[in-house]
Design a protein around this motif. Structure first.
Motif, short mmCIF file in Angstrom:
data_model
loop_
_atom_site.label_atom_id
_atom_site.label_comp_id
_atom_site.label_asym_id
_atom_site.label_seq_id
_atom_site.Cartn_x
_atom_site.Cartn_y
_atom_site.Cartn_z
N GLY A 23 0.81 -1.21 0.00
CA GLY A 23 0.00 0.00 0.00
C GLY A 23 0.85 1.26 0.00
O GLY A 23 2.08 1.22 0.17
N HIS A 24 0.19 2.40 -0.17
CA HIS A 24 0.89 3.68 -0.27
C HIS A 24 1.60 4.07 1.03
O HIS A 24 2.73 4.58 0.98
N PRO A 25 1.01 3.85 2.23
CA PRO A 25 1.76 4.20 3.45
C PRO A 25 3.08 3.46 3.56
O PRO A 25 4.10 4.05 3.92
N ALA A 26 3.09 2.18 3.22
CA ALA A 26 4.33 1.40 3.29
C ALA A 26 5.37 1.94 2.31
O ALA A 26 6.58 1.98 2.60
N ALA A 27 4.92 2.36 1.12
CA ALA A 27 5.85 2.90 0.13
C ALA A 27 6.48 4.21 0.62
O ALA A 27 7.68 4.46 0.40
N PHE A 28 5.70 5.05 1.29
CA PHE A 28 6.25 6.30 1.83
C PHE A 28 7.25 6.01 2.95
O PHE A 28 8.28 6.68 3.05
N VAL A 29 6.94 5.03 3.79
CA VAL A 29 7.88 4.66 4.86
C VAL A 29 9.19 4.15 4.26
O VAL A 29 10.28 4.53 4.70
#
Length: 398
Positions: free
Chosen positions: A372-378
């Motif tokens: 997901g997008h949150p994991a990619a930002f992290v």
């Protein structure tokens, strides 16, 4: 007489600065900015297809970046700054009129070409004109405020995009974006440009090929210039890609599409503050500069991991620190360039950024598809922690 000699350069510097601020404000007053990823999504594109579009964008810029920089050293930089927003405006028109993946791809080719024309030419023109007026020391201040003017253009877009989208759909948003591009091209005509005079039996500039070779030679041979060239993509590439995915991260928090532009406001406000802090931050030590990507990494990871609209406040801190680091990296590069290929050397740094962004786009698509997008930002925070460590150990920024 001394009073007059002081006032004239100040007046010319103010005129140059006002033109720069207007140009960058209008160039970024693009109502499509906060919603064009949503346009792609609503057209049925997957995250992988969207990332492929971004790769096309970057590849176009890579192919044209350095040749266009050499062109800016050989011909009128002001002319290229006029053409750049017109190509971008053509991209926006194509997107909202056609609306297929191939139209989006062709639009990104146009946008990439426009970005390549302006990249290098703008920085070189501003630094050269300031240096001519004996004000080269104001470059970081001027460009920091200029980048802030661009951010203010984006902030205005964030405020206007939702109501315009609700009232007229993507076509209304696209029409407003095209208008801003045309106005930016008109403002570019006001840029002053004074190039060194050439003998009557020689061409006005060094020539495209000669300028290209001179710029590449300086970027390769001078260790200090080479270090400054490498720092630019190291700081800029990752957060330049995250900027494109931020609307999708915002929508994943559960807000409506019309609310996404407002949720992005803290991010762009942080970038505004980062640009304005450039003059004071020029005095940062190497360790102080290394703290900027470190701070950004922590704020970026935590802000995305909370999966809540409040996390965008921390994203604003991260983007502000990275905006400041980017302005300082550009100022350091311009100070170290001494040869005639200023736009070419700057474009080499831009090409490095584009190459790194392709890797970042691919990495983002891979992580986002599985976590997901949150994991990619992290995950995107990790390169900045590594950069902070390298800078703190090597001391290569000073």
């Amino acid at each position: 007489m001394n009073v007059l000699s002081t006032r004239v350069p100040d007046t010319r510097v103010r005129r140059l600065s006002a033109t720069l601020y207007s140009y960058l404000f209008l160039s970024d007053l693009v109502l499509l900015y906060p919603v064009y990823v949503l346009l792609f999504s609503d057209a049925g594109l997957t995250v992988g297809q969207v990332s492929a579009l971004f790769v096309i964008w970057s590849v176009t810029a890579i192919v044209l970046e350095v040749p266009s920089g050499a062109w800016a050293d050989a011909v009128s930089r002001r002319l290229l700054l006029c053409l750049a927003p017109l190509l971008t405006g053509a991209c926006f028109a194509l997107w909202v009129l056609a609306g297929s993946w191939w139209a989006f791809a062709l639009g990104f080719v146009l946008w990439g070409a426009g970005g390549a024309l302006g990249s290098g030419a703008l920085e070189a023109l501003v630094y050269t004109e300031l240096d001519r007026l004996g004000a080269a020391g104001r470059y970081a201040r001027t460009m920091g405020r200029g980048r802030t003017a661009g951010v203010l253009g984006v902030l205005a877009s964030l405020g206007l995009a939702g109501p315009v989208l609700a009232a007229g759909g993507y076509r209304a948003v696209g029409a407003a974006s095209v208008l801003s591009a045309v106005l930016a091209a008109a403002v570019a005509i006001r840029f002053p440009e004074h190039r060194p005079a050439a003998p009557a039996d020689e061409p006005a500039g060094p020539g495209w090929w000669a300028g290209l070779r001179a710029g590449l030679a300086e970027a390769r041979a001078d260790r200090r210039v080479r270090a400054a060239v490498l720092l630019v993509p190291a700081v800029t590439a990752v957060w330049g890609t995250l900027d494109e995915y931020a609307p999708l991260l915002a929508r994943d928090t559960g807000v409506a599409a019309s609310t996404v532009p407002l949720l992005l406001l803290p991010v762009w406000l942080g970038m505004t503050v980062g640009g304005l802090l450039a003059p004071a931050a020029e005095r940062l030590t190497t360790r102080g500069y290394a703290a900027l990507p470190a701070l950004a990494a922590v704020a970026l990871a935590v802000g995305a991991a909370v999966r809540h609209p409040a996390g965008f406040l921390l994203l604003g801190v991260a983007f502000g620190a990275l905006q400041l680091a980017t302005v300082l990296a550009d100022a350091r590069l311009q100070d170290r360039i001494t040869g005639p290929g200023r736009a070419t050397v700057t474009s080499v740094a831009g090409m490095g950024t584009d190459l790194a962004m392709i890797v970042a786009y691919a990495g983002y698509a891979l992580v986002a598809a599985t976590g997901g997008h949150p994991a990619a930002f992290v995950a995107a925070a990790v390169p900045y922690l590594l950069l902070a460590g390298v800078l703190a150990v090597s001391g290569s920024v000073r």
